[in-house]
Every structure is written in C-alpha cells, then in structure tokens.
Design an enzyme around this catalytic site. Structure first.
Site, PDB file in Angstrom:
ATOM      1  N   ARG A 116       0.907  -1.163  -0.059  1.00 27.77           N
ATOM      2  CA  ARG A 116       0.072  -0.032   0.033  1.00 27.77           C
ATOM      3  C   ARG A 116       0.930   1.125   0.054  1.00 27.77           C
ATOM      4  O   ARG A 116       2.017   1.326   0.641  1.00 27.77           O
ATOM      5  CB  ARG A 116      -0.848  -0.132   1.311  1.00 27.77           C
ATOM      6  CG  ARG A 116      -1.762   1.161   1.547  1.00 27.77           C
ATOM      7  CD  ARG A 116      -2.511   0.882   2.812  1.00 27.77           C
ATOM      8  NE  ARG A 116      -3.531  -0.007   2.540  1.00 27.77           N
ATOM      9  CZ  ARG A 116      -4.768  -0.290   3.208  1.00 27.77           C
ATOM     10  NH1 ARG A 116      -4.640   0.208   4.279  1.00 27.77           N
ATOM     11  NH2 ARG A 116      -5.465  -1.106   2.870  1.00 27.77           N
TER      12      ARG A 116
ATOM     13  N   LYS B 235       2.669  -7.867   4.782  1.00 27.00           N
ATOM     14  CA  LYS B 235       2.094  -6.780   4.285  1.00 27.00           C
ATOM     15  C   LYS B 235       3.252  -5.573   4.229  1.00 27.00           C
ATOM     16  O   LYS B 235       4.356  -5.650   5.262  1.00 27.00           O
ATOM     17  CB  LYS B 235       1.011  -6.206   5.176  1.00 27.00           C
ATOM     18  CG  LYS B 235       0.254  -5.015   4.634  1.00 27.00           C
ATOM     19  CD  LYS B 235      -0.925  -5.580   3.778  1.00 27.00           C
ATOM     20  CE  LYS B 235      -1.615  -4.548   3.167  1.00 27.00           C
ATOM     21  NZ  LYS B 235      -2.564  -5.017   2.016  1.00 27.00           N
TER      22      LYS B 235
ATOM     23  N   ASP C 257      -2.123  -2.907  -3.649  1.00 29.11           N
ATOM     24  CA  ASP C 257      -3.025  -2.711  -2.759  1.00 29.11           C
ATOM     25  C   ASP C 257      -3.391  -0.993  -3.250  1.00 29.11           C
ATOM     26  O   ASP C 257      -2.975  -0.568  -4.251  1.00 29.11           O
ATOM     27  CB  ASP C 257      -2.643  -2.796  -1.276  1.00 29.11           C
ATOM     28  CG  ASP C 257      -3.630  -2.755  -0.381  1.00 29.11           C
ATOM     29  OD1 ASP C 257      -4.713  -3.551  -0.201  1.00 29.11           O
ATOM     30  OD2 ASP C 257      -3.548  -1.752   0.448  1.00 29.11           O
TER      31      ASP C 257
ATOM     32  N   THR D 274     -12.798 -12.150  -5.350  1.00 26.19           N
ATOM     33  CA  THR D 274     -13.375 -11.524  -4.060  1.00 26.19           C
ATOM     34  C   THR D 274     -14.984 -11.600  -4.031  1.00 26.19           C
ATOM     35  O   THR D 274     -15.345 -12.101  -2.901  1.00 26.19           O
ATOM     36  CB  THR D 274     -12.794 -10.113  -3.816  1.00 26.19           C
ATOM     37  OG1 THR D 274     -11.538 -10.198  -3.658  1.00 26.19           O
ATOM     38  CG2 THR D 274     -13.126  -9.456  -2.433  1.00 26.19           C
TER      39      THR D 274
ATOM     40  N   GLY E   7     -21.418   0.532  -0.941  1.00 29.73           N
ATOM     41  CA  GLY E   7     -20.106   0.413  -1.645  1.00 29.73           C
ATOM     42  C   GLY E   7     -19.946  -0.093  -2.828  1.00 29.73           C
ATOM     43  O   GLY E   7     -20.038  -1.248  -2.943  1.00 29.73           O
TER      44      GLY E   7
ATOM     45  N   GLY F 129     -18.011  -0.289  -5.532  1.00 28.70           N
ATOM     46  CA  GLY F 129     -16.875  -0.071  -6.238  1.00 28.70           C
ATOM     47  C   GLY F 129     -16.687  -1.384  -7.185  1.00 28.70           C
ATOM     48  O   GLY F 129     -17.420  -2.079  -7.295  1.00 28.70           O
TER      49      GLY F 129
HETATM   50  P1  NAD Z   1     -13.359   0.486  -4.430  1.00 31.60           P
HETATM   51  O1  NAD Z   1     -12.390   1.524  -4.038  1.00 31.60           O
HETATM   52  O2  NAD Z   1     -13.250   0.018  -5.900  1.00 31.60           O
HETATM   53  O3  NAD Z   1     -15.056   0.935  -3.962  1.00 31.60           O
HETATM   54  C1  NAD Z   1     -15.314   1.395  -2.829  1.00 31.60           C
HETATM   55  C2  NAD Z   1     -16.503   2.082  -2.958  1.00 31.60           C
HETATM   56  O4  NAD Z   1     -16.909   2.482  -1.878  1.00 31.60           O
HETATM   57  C3  NAD Z   1     -16.408   3.205  -3.748  1.00 31.60           C
HETATM   58  O5  NAD Z   1     -17.176   3.239  -4.827  1.00 31.60           O
HETATM   59  C4  NAD Z   1     -16.684   4.536  -2.804  1.00 31.60           C
HETATM   60  O6  NAD Z   1     -17.428   5.522  -3.606  1.00 31.60           O
HETATM   61  C5  NAD Z   1     -17.717   3.633  -1.857  1.00 31.60           C
HETATM   62  N1  NAD Z   1     -17.835   4.276  -0.707  1.00 31.60           N
HETATM   63  C6  NAD Z   1     -16.644   5.055   0.236  1.00 31.60           C
HETATM   64  N2  NAD Z   1     -17.522   5.449   1.420  1.00 31.60           N
HETATM   65  C7  NAD Z   1     -18.672   4.983   1.235  1.00 31.60           C
HETATM   66  C8  NAD Z   1     -19.888   5.168   2.100  1.00 31.60           C
HETATM   67  N3  NAD Z   1     -19.770   5.862   3.250  1.00 31.60           N
HETATM   68  N4  NAD Z   1     -21.237   4.831   1.907  1.00 31.60           N
HETATM   69  C9  NAD Z   1     -21.309   4.026   0.548  1.00 31.60           C
HETATM   70  N5  NAD Z   1     -20.178   4.013  -0.347  1.00 31.60           N
HETATM   71  C10 NAD Z   1     -18.999   4.586  -0.116  1.00 31.60           C
HETATM   72  O7  NAD Z   1     -12.857  -0.856  -3.341  1.00 31.60           O
HETATM   73  P2  NAD Z   1     -13.026  -2.424  -3.795  1.00 31.60           P
HETATM   74  O8  NAD Z   1     -11.718  -3.056  -4.308  1.00 31.60           O
HETATM   75  O9  NAD Z   1     -14.230  -2.625  -4.418  1.00 31.60           O
HETATM   76  O10 NAD Z   1     -12.988  -2.973  -2.301  1.00 31.60           O
HETATM   77  C11 NAD Z   1     -14.192  -2.814  -1.218  1.00 31.60           C
HETATM   78  C12 NAD Z   1     -13.965  -3.239   0.018  1.00 31.60           C
HETATM   79  O11 NAD Z   1     -13.476  -4.594   0.099  1.00 31.60           O
HETATM   80  C13 NAD Z   1     -12.534  -2.245   0.439  1.00 31.60           C
HETATM   81  O12 NAD Z   1     -12.602  -2.274   2.042  1.00 31.60           O
HETATM   82  C14 NAD Z   1     -11.195  -3.305   0.238  1.00 31.60           C
HETATM   83  O13 NAD Z   1     -10.354  -3.153   1.242  1.00 31.60           O
HETATM   84  C15 NAD Z   1     -12.107  -4.647   0.377  1.00 31.60           C
HETATM   85  N6  NAD Z   1     -11.380  -5.694  -0.117  1.00 31.60           N
HETATM   86  C16 NAD Z   1     -11.036  -5.725  -1.613  1.00 31.60           C
HETATM   87  C17 NAD Z   1     -10.636  -6.819  -2.500  1.00 31.60           C
HETATM   88  C18 NAD Z   1     -10.436  -6.798  -3.663  1.00 31.60           C
HETATM   89  O14 NAD Z   1     -10.181  -7.833  -4.387  1.00 31.60           O
HETATM   90  N7  NAD Z   1     -10.522  -5.461  -4.564  1.00 31.60           N
HETATM   91  C19 NAD Z   1     -10.092  -8.064  -1.577  1.00 31.60           C
HETATM   92  C20 NAD Z   1     -10.455  -7.902  -0.282  1.00 31.60           C
HETATM   93  C21 NAD Z   1     -10.978  -6.913   0.464  1.00 31.60           C
END
Ligand code: NAD
Length: 361
Positions: free
Chosen positions: A44, A80, A114, A146, A176, A178
């Site tokens: 990260r 990490k 990350d 995931t 969320g 994303g």
């Molecule tokens: P991302 O950044 O693509 O998506 C996160 C989304 O959450 C964004 O669209 C953002 O606008 C939204 N958001 C932020 N604050 C918010 C709130 N208060 N209310 C509603 N929406 C809100 O991240 P991602 O890759 O989709 O990962 C999501 C979560 O899963 C993170 O916590 C990440 O650490 C965890 N995670 C991801 C992976 C992976 O493979 N990407 C693996 C394990 C864990």
C-alpha cells in the site's frame, strides 16, 4: 509505541524498515507469521501523517493476512508492506528501489497491489524482483474472485441463520458499489436476489440500477433497511456503536477489510443482537486465493475450487461459535490459530525425525 512489546503481543516475526537514499523511498515490510509458508501481502502506498500510523497499519494488516490465509486453507503466511509517501510523487526510481528491498528477502515475502499501487506499478517493481504477483487477471482476476467468495459466504450464512429461505427470496443491501460491490451485485442478480445499494458516487449506483435493477438508497439509510443480509463493501470501521443499533439485517457478510471498529466490543455487540457476522478476513479471501494460484501457476479450475474453502470455513466458524458460546470473530481466530499451530507442530515433528535419522549415520 513500544515496538518490541507491540510485536510480541501481536505475534510478529520480523519488521523491516527500508530506506533508499536516491529516491527517498521509505517503506515498512512486516512479516507476521510464516509457519504456513512465505508471507504474502500486498503493498500500500499512503501519505501517512505520522510514521507511527504507518507502522500500526502494516502490523495490523499483516496479522490479518496470516488469519486470512489460514482460514482459506492456503499454505502461505501473513505479511504486508506500506510505502510512506504521496501517490502523486510516485516515481519509477521509488518503485524499483522498493522492488530491490522485496528481492533482498529472497522469497520470504511475496507482494502485490493494494491502495495506490497499480498494475503498471507492479510491472515496474517486477523489473527488480520476481516476488511480486498480480496483473494476470486469471479466473476473472482478484476482484471477481473476492466478490464470488463473498457470494459463497452469503450462501453459507443464509443456510446457517435463515435455513428456511431460498436464495431468490433474499433481500441484500450492498454498501459501496466499487470494484467488488459491482461484481457482487452481478452475482446476486443472477440468483434473482433483490438488491439495495448505496455509494457516495451516484454514477456507481445508477449503473447497477440500470444493469441489475438495484434500488438506490441514501448512504445513511443503508443500515436500517429491513433486509436479510447487509454486505459492507466500502470502508473499514463501519460496524461500531452508532451503526450496530440501527442494523436490522440478521446477517452481515461483505468484502470490506476491518469492518469492526473495535474487534472485541463490536463483535460482542453484534452477537448480543443475534446478528450473524461473517469475519471479514474469512469472507474476503477470494483475492488472496486468486493471487496465490497465479503465483503457483495453477489453473482456474483449482482457484474456483479453493474458493469453496470460504464457504466451508465459514460454516465451521458458525458451528463452533454456537457450540462454544463465543463470537464468530473469536471462532475464526481460533480456527486460524489451530491451523497455524498444527503446521508448527508438524515442522517440529519432521525436524525431530530428521535429527533421529541423521544421528544413525
Ligand atoms: P473500491 O474503492 O473500488 O470501492 C469502494 C466504493 O465504496 C467506492 O465506490 C466508494 O465511493 C464507496 N464508498 C466509500 N465510502 C462510502 C460510504 N460511506 N457509503 C457508501 N459507499 C462508500 O474498493 P473495492 O476494491 O471494491 O474494495 C471494497 C472493499 O473490499 C475495501 O474495503 C477493500 O479493502 C476490500 N477488499 C477488496 C478486495 C479486492 O479484491 N478489491 C479484496 C479484499 C478486500
């Protein structure tokens, strides 16, 4: 922070502080536990206000990786790395210097992407070390796996907590939308599940409304909806003393890391409300399973098979928590610690067998 006291309490093996004079690259690499195999954990890049914040983050996240790998039943340990810096000042020199530090650990630490580290950055790090994974997008890539892991976790939780319900009868909220949230919505939609979504970015929620018929709700309303499953897929720390009293869903199953603001207090608060919590590092292990399989060069079929470990581990955790009268958070920790202890014992046994046979020559 009292460093040795902290790492003793948290169980870390080694912490490396890395600095490169030319690029002024500053990184901390933490190896938490390597009993199951080399430490794996993504890197990260973050503009930490204080060095202590960076250290805290890397220690907590590396420990989480140990538990994640153990619960997913894959033979890697937990590690990490954090690079302290502003993402806007990321240079090739900085990434390459970091790559050389990773290489100097000779495979004891294997890293990936990350926050603020892109696939392009991984390619630059790879110029200096082969101990970096990611970017191959096998089995749909880590985001897809995931989300699939979260879906399997929802399935396990529903079977345990709401056995009378069929999947297509469920109502699920996703906080969320994303990378992971979007993929999860796709999978839920394929099973005819009704979806409620919130995100700070309206274009994200509009997309899943259009594609999967999701109902958009305000971010503040998401907790109190009368649904079967709440899937946090945004930020950490969202399960706390203000939000938990609002939650009506009997199941919490989502991808976000570090969902419990305080692991001890808030896992108990959920338990007291009879809410079944899927420990985050168990349910969101799909990405790790994906990169692990990329590392060992295994095929997609194997990756998808291993994802089922998430479903089985969660069922084990739910049953154990119920039988022993503990929280699912505690049960997950016990499961991981047992698997690590077994690996340590079998290493000791083989070492002693080796000594015995060696002494006969
Ligand atoms: P991302 O950044 O693509 O998506 C996160 C989304 O959450 C964004 O669209 C953002 O606008 C939204 N958001 C932020 N604050 C918010 C709130 N208060 N209310 C509603 N929406 C809100 O991240 P991602 O890759 O989709 O990962 C999501 C979560 O899963 C993170 O916590 C990440 O650490 C965890 N995670 C991801 C992976 C992976 O493979 N990407 C693996 C394990 C864990």
């Amino acid at each position: 922070m009292k460093l040795f006291e902290t790492i003793r309490e948290m169980g870390h093996e080694q912490v490396f502080f890395c600095h490169d004079k030319e690029s002024d690259m500053r990184a901390i690499i933490a190896l938490h536990d390597t009993s199951l195999g080399p430490a794996m954990g993504a890197t990260r890049l973050w503009p930490y206000a204080r060095e202590e914040d960076a250290l805290r983050d890397v220690l907590r996240l590396s420990r989480g990786m140990t538990y994640k790998a153990a619960c997913a039943n894959i033979p890697v340990g937990g590690g990490k790395a954090v690079i302290i810096g502003n993402p806007e000042n990321k240079t090739d020199g900085l990434l390459k210097a970091y790559g050389r530090f990773v290489d100097s650990l000779k495979g004891r630490f294997i890293t990936g992407q990350d926050v603020n580290i892109s696939s392009e950055d991984v390619r630059k790090i790879r110029q200096e070390t082969s101990y970096v994974v990611g970017g191959a997008e096998k089995a749909g890539g880590p985001v897809f796996t995931t989300a699939l892991g979260v879906f399997l976790g929802i399935k396990a939780a529903v079977e345990f907590r709401l056995p009378q319900k069929e999947l297509h009868e469920l109502k699920v909220t996703v906080q969320g939308i994303g990378n992971v949230g979007k993929n999860l919505c796709k999978q839920l939609h394929e099973y005819g599940i009704r979806i409620f979504v919130s995100d700070l970015k309206s274009e994200n929620t509009e997309e899943v409304k259009h594609l999967y018929g999701a109902t958009i709700v305000e971010p503040k309303e998401i907790y109190s909806l009368d649904v079967d499953v709440f899937a946090p897929c945004a930020l950490g720390g969202i399960l706390n003393s203000s939000t938990i009293p609002l939650i009506k869903a009997p199941i919490i199953a989502g991808a976000a890391n570090n969902q419990l603001e305080n692991e001890h207090i808030h896992s108990r608060l959920l338990e007291s409300k009879e809410i079944l919590y899927c420990p985050d590092y168990v349910i969101n292990a799909g990405g790790l399973i994906n990169v692990y399989n990329e590392m060992i060069g295994s095929d997609e079929e194997n990756t998808l098979k291993q994802l089922n470990n998430i479903y089985h581990s969660l069922l084990d955790i739910f049953r154990r928590a119920k039988k022993e009268g503990i929280t699912t958070h505690e049960a997950a920790k016990h499961l991981a610690e047992e698997r690590i202890m077994r690996a340590k014992n079998s290493c000791l046994l083989s070492a002693s067998a080796f000594r015995t046979s060696a002494s006969q020559y």
